[in-house]
Design a protein around this motif. Structure first.
Motif, PDB file in Angstrom:
ATOM      1  N   ASP A   1      -8.808  -7.485  -6.781  1.00  0.00           N
ATOM      2  CA  ASP A   1      -9.794  -6.481  -7.212  1.00  0.00           C
ATOM      3  C   ASP A   1      -9.370  -5.671  -8.440  1.00  0.00           C
TER       4      ASP A   1
ATOM      5  N   GLY B   1      -5.348  -1.295   5.964  1.00  0.00           N
ATOM      6  CA  GLY B   1      -6.411  -0.387   5.539  1.00  0.00           C
ATOM      7  C   GLY B   1      -6.951  -0.695   4.159  1.00  0.00           C
ATOM      8  N   TYR B   2      -6.783  -1.916   3.711  1.00  0.00           N
ATOM      9  CA  TYR B   2      -7.356  -2.316   2.420  1.00  0.00           C
ATOM     10  C   TYR B   2      -8.792  -2.804   2.634  1.00  0.00           C
ATOM     11  N   ALA B   3      -9.741  -2.240   1.897  1.00  0.00           N
ATOM     12  CA  ALA B   3     -11.135  -2.682   2.014  1.00  0.00           C
ATOM     13  C   ALA B   3     -11.318  -3.997   1.255  1.00  0.00           C
ATOM     14  N   SER B   4     -10.577  -4.136   0.142  1.00  0.00           N
ATOM     15  CA  SER B   4     -10.648  -5.413  -0.578  1.00  0.00           C
ATOM     16  C   SER B   4      -9.223  -5.829  -0.931  1.00  0.00           C
ATOM     17  N   ASN B   5      -9.093  -7.099  -1.319  1.00  0.00           N
ATOM     18  CA  ASN B   5      -7.759  -7.631  -1.588  1.00  0.00           C
ATOM     19  C   ASN B   5      -7.241  -7.114  -2.935  1.00  0.00           C
TER      20      ASN B   5
ATOM     21  N   LYS C   1       0.824  -1.208   0.000  1.00  0.00           N
ATOM     22  CA  LYS C   1       0.000   0.000   0.000  1.00  0.00           C
ATOM     23  C   LYS C   1       0.858   1.259   0.000  1.00  0.00           C
TER      24      LYS C   1
ATOM     25  N   ALA D   1      -6.763  -5.764   6.589  1.00  0.00           N
ATOM     26  CA  ALA D   1      -7.461  -4.767   7.402  1.00  0.00           C
ATOM     27  C   ALA D   1      -6.462  -3.849   8.102  1.00  0.00           C
TER      28      ALA D   1
ATOM     29  N   SER E   1      -6.960  -3.611  -8.806  1.00  0.00           N
ATOM     30  CA  SER E   1      -6.380  -2.279  -8.575  1.00  0.00           C
ATOM     31  C   SER E   1      -4.892  -2.220  -8.935  1.00  0.00           C
TER      32      SER E   1
END
Lengths: 628, 342
Positions: free
Chosen positions: A141, A133-137, A105, A130, A143
């Motif tokens: 996803d 601070g990642y909402a999804s993996n 991140k 978590a 990204s």
């Protein structure tokens, strides 16, 4: 094994990846407990042994062990390596190794589009995601689509590789960084033998750990060989440097500065007294010198910054070369004592490893915002000499120069280095000490035929006062922080005397300009449209940016100042030869102010105070803007 | 070092500078005692260094014909540490006051004492800031009225000797500025002691705190209120009519009247006994006398000797080859310009 979706943009990495790259930038990032600095340091060693030029940038948190898996606990080590002329640790990595979600991140945004990111998917649990601070993996996803992703379970691979050694789970996982290093060695076709030797030495008391780490290293390397077939993982052939013949070593700024101080004291034929108080990022200098007792070095870890400088002043008074070292906050505490060294005209070297400020600021991040403090930051008219180092290896020569000026002019000299230089490593062509002209000190021993000695008797040329060692018969005298008579050395409050003494102190330091080299132009014309003027660790990015701009035909020159105070005598005329002057600084424009004040030139600032060094592109853009 | 010591007289130790303390200041008496004692100590002036901080007392070095360094407020111990480590052969004396040594410089004083650097500290305690015109100091008693405490100070004072003992001092003595007979012996003992010798000198500030110590320094009061500690001798005062006795059950001292010179119940001073030193320092003046003399002397290894020894032991047998040092660490050689790493 999870393989990444192929990037759907042009894949510039494949151009490089086929076989060959001139230079590469790789960043290792992980939790502060993951041993990334060690991995980076050993990769640097292997780079040096492969005959490649390099520059490194260790970037670590202020906390020793921040909570595991958090973004603020991420520690990174970046290295730029390859053919000749590496001047910076690189603007953006070509390869990122991310050992956990937090490391990904914090760092992936810096990765060049199309660059390769190697990820330990074993760390991508819901809990770790978590914490970062990642909402999804991000592995699932999409990204990470603009990069090439190699995600596989490094943790599990490591555990399997070290299984035969029967380590506990925690200890076994500690070998992850060696597994990763093994993979990196494979990617750049490096020999494993020196690393395995190093592991044997490091774990000499625990051969089992040495073997386990070596097994992890070998497993990482083997993984590369097999994985090459079916993923974006490729081997790179990076150009070696065509460096001048000679003996080379890797050196950090901290090491180089310590060695330079030892060399300077030796050239002055003096024992060195080093009084210091621990502070980031200055402490490596104390650590290095504490081991060098055979060179006549006494180190003293004082109770505070004030005691550190005062003890060094006491040692100088007693006839040794007093040196103190700190970072901005500590330098602030030393201010009053610097005034004492100035008014008593004792030699003293003060090293300031600058960091982000004000106050505690950013202890582990770099900045060059203490120039005002160095040049102006004391009560009264209190001039001293200020020098700046521009790179790790440059620290050696600057430290010697500081010692020379201090003893030849009986003055404190401040050396400005910074957190980036202190921790960064680069190859250093080791000089021969015979190449340096000695400047041995001669203590005053002549007893006057009548009356008392005047300790403020001076050399008419340099205005340097005599240096008398306590213990010398017939020359007892008193010095101190109260103004002294020009002709007697006794306390003197007379108006005309203070005027004269103030003028002498000012002129003496100003005269140092006559004993330093003229300012040269690092590259580009001596007159023209634009000069980029820098000091300190901005050297690398400015040099590269000016090179690139000049390659595109821009009329731009690079001037880099080592002697900050007094400035070289020809600098004013030199600057007036350009239509425009820009000054990139990791502060809000401090050298800019000094240049404007001294020469009435319209120097324009280019500021960056993010705790990170300038990128080449940032300076290149400023050059383009300035040239319209 | 081996040459016979040059014979000096007190006048050899005085500079030609006019002494600028206020007329009647206790500092004059201390200066006189020091100048009188130096010839007896026998170290030549050029091997003697006086280091001071800031304050009235700290002007002292200007009046001593030795090497001298008048430094900055509170920092004399730090400067002296550098001087002594750079040249352990020098005799180093630190001159300080209650404000210089215990307020702004309290931290340095603490570390000097715990390290046990071989120097002498003469702390002139006048319980007031003189040079800044009379503000109360860290040793001023509660209720001291001064320009900064017009209604009386409310903070409790520090006890210099108690501080020194707590900091780890190995030599503590106390004397009075006017004690011209006792002071030279104390100075000689302080000099002879290897380690930091801490000497508190009660010094009268005639302008801002006159007569603050009269309760025990006044000629009439002195016999009944001064207890001169002599190693191996019973702790007697008031012309031998009173003494200190120790009650083991309560671990306290008490004043006892002697009947027909019977001293069996009186404590015998043992300057190597730290607990006795603590009792002598801490007993409250008034109910008890003021303990003077060498209260505590128990030598321990000195900092300077330890530094010198470690420097020489670690350096022994290691050549100081700078070229070799520069070539240590991760290194490689490039033989010619055609070199390419494989």
């Amino acid at each position: 094994m999870a393989t990444a979706p192929q990037a759907d943009i042009d894949a510039p990495i494949s151009d490089r990846a086929k076989t060959h790259a001139e230079t590469m930038v790789i960043r290792f990032a992980g939790d502060s407990g993951d041993g990334m600095q060690l991995t980076g340091g050993q990769f640097t060693l292997s780079t040096a042994l492969a005959g490649e030029d390099f520059a490194t940038f260790p970037d670590f948190p202020a906390e020793i062990r921040a909570p595991q898996g958090t973004t603020f606990g991420v520690s990174a080590f970046q290295i730029n390596f390859g053919a000749n002329g590496i001047e910076t640790a690189g603007d953006e990595p070509d390869v990122l190794v991310a050992m956990n979600p937090a490391a990904l991140k914090v760092n992936v945004g810096d990765l060049r589009p199309g660059g390769l990111v190697i990820i330990d998917s074993g760390e991508f649990s819901a809990r770790n995601l978590a914490k970062a601070g990642y909402a999804s993996n991000p592995l699932e996803d999409g990204s990470l689509a603009k990069w090439q992703v190699m995600a596989f379970d490094i943790s599990r691979q490591t555990l399997e590789a070290v299984k035969p050694f029967g380590l506990g789970n925690k200890e076994a996982l500690r070998c992850k960084n060696m597994w990763t290093l093994g993979l990196a060695l494979w990617m750049f076709d490096r020999s494993r033998a020196p690393l395995i030797d190093w592991l044997k030495g490091k774990f000499s008391k625990n051969p089992l750990l040495a073997e386990a780490n070596a097994a992890a290293l070998n497993a990482g390397h083997a993984y590369g060989e097999t994985a090459e077939l079916d993923g974006p993982l490729k081997q790179f052939a990076v150009d070696a440097t065509e460096a001048a013949p000679g003996f080379y070593r890797t050196v950090t700024g901290g090491e180089s500065l310590a060695l330079g101080l030892v060399a300077g004291a030796k050239l002055a034929n003096l024992p060195m007294f080093f009084g210091s108080y621990p502070i980031t990022p200055a402490s490596p200098i104390l650590h290095a010198l504490a081991r060098l007792k055979e060179f006549g070095v006494t180190t003293f870890q004082a109770e505070d910054e004030i005691a550190a400088i005062c003890s060094a002043i006491g040692a100088s008074y007693a006839g040794q070369l007093g040196v103190t070292s700190s970072s901005g906050p500590g330098i602030a505490l030393k201010g009053e004592a610097m005034g004492l060294a100035i008014i008593t005209e004792l030699p003293l070297v003060i090293v300031n490893s600058q960091r982000g400020g004000p106050s505690t600021g950013l202890p582990t991040k770099t900045e060059q915002s203490d120039l005002y403090q160095a040049v102006y930051g004391r009560n009264g008219d209190a001039p001293l000499v200020v020098l700046a180092t521009r790179s790790p290896s440059d620290c050696f020569e600057v430290a010697i120069e500081a010692c020379r000026i201090a003893v030849q002019f009986m003055t404190p000299v401040m050396v400005l280095t910074d957190g980036y230089i202190a921790n960064a490593a680069e190859p250093w062509r080791v000089p021969d000490m015979a190449a340096f002209a000695p400047f041995p000190v001669r203590f005053h021993t002549d007893v006057p035929t009548s009356g008392h000695i005047n300790p403020y008797a001076r050399d008419p040329e340099t205005l340097s006062r005599i240096w008398i060692k306590p213990g010398t018969p017939g020359l007892t005298h008193r010095i101190g922080g109260i103004e002294k008579g020009v002709k007697t050395g006794n306390i003197n409050y007379e108006a005309a005397n203070h005027q004269e003494m103030t003028d002498i102190r000012r002129t003496k330091v100003a005269n140092v300009a006559r004993a330093i080299p003229f300012q040269t132009v690092d590259q580009g014309p001596e007159r023209g449209r634009l000069a980029v003027v820098g000091w300190g660790s901005t050297y690398g990015p400015i040099r590269k940016a000016v090179q690139r701009a000049r390659a595109k035909g821009a009329d731009v020159a690079h001037i880099h100042i080592r002697h900050i105070w007094p400035l070289p005598t020809n600098l004013g005329d030199l600057l007036r030869g350009y239509d425009k002057v820009i000054v990139p600084e990791m502060n809000t424009g401090q050298l800019k102010t000094v240049l404007r004040d001294q020469y009435l030139v319209d120097a324009q600032p280019l500021s960056k105070v993010s705790g990170q060094p300038f990128k080449i592109a940032e300076i290149e853009a400023a050059i383009e803007t300035a040239l319209g | 070092m081996n040459a016979p010591a040059r014979i000096t007289v007190p006048a050899d130790w005085a500079t030609d500078q006019e002494v600028r303390w206020c007329p009647g200041c206790g500092d004059y008496a201390i200066l006189k005692a020091v100048q009188r004692t130096m010839p007896e100590i026998g170290t030549p002036p050029e091997k003697t260094v006086f280091v001071s901080g800031i304050g009235c007392s700290s002007r002292f070095p200007y009046y001593m014909e030795t090497y001298g360094f008048h430094t900055i407020h509170g920092r004399a111990p730090a400067v002296a540490t550098g001087v002594k480590l750079a040249n352990p052969e020098l005799d180093v004396w630190i001159i300080t006051g209650d404000g210089d040594g215990l307020s702004i410089g309290g931290n340095h004083m603490f570390h000097l004492l715990r390290r046990n650097l071989d120097v002498q500290v003469l702390l002139f305690n006048n319980e007031i800031y003189g040079l800044t015109k009379g503000q109360y100091s860290p040793t001023s008693r509660v209720g001291t009225r001064s320009p900064s405490t017009p209604f009386g100070s409310v903070d409790r004072p520090a006890s210099p000797c108690s501080f020194a003992l707590g900091a780890g001092a190995r030599f503590i003595a106390r004397t009075v500025d006017t004690a011209q007979k006792a002071m030279p012996d104390i100075l000689k003992r302080a000099h002879a002691h290897k380690g930091t010798s801490f000497v508190e000198i009660f010094q009268n500030c005639i302008v801002y705190n006159d007569a603050v110590f009269d309760a025990f320094t006044d000629k009439k009061a002195a016999p009944d209120h001064q207890l001169h500690c002599v190693h191996g001798q019973p702790l007697l005062f008031a012309g031998g009519t009173k003494g200190l006795a120790f009650d083991a059950a309560t671990m306290t001292v008490s004043v006892v009247d002697l009947v027909e010179g019977e001293t069996a119940v009186v404590m015998v001073h043992d300057e190597t006994n730290r607990i006795m030193a603590q009792l002598l320092i801490d007993m409250p003046f008034g109910p008890f006398p003021m303990a003077l003399g060498v209260i505590w002397c128990s030598p321990a290894p000195t900092f300077d000797a330890a530094v010198v020894e470690q420097n020489s032991v670690v350096a022994a047998g290691k050549p100081a080859d700078l070229d070799a040092l520069l070539r240590k660490g991760q290194s490689w050689e490039i033989a010619s310009k055609d070199f390419h790493a494989v």
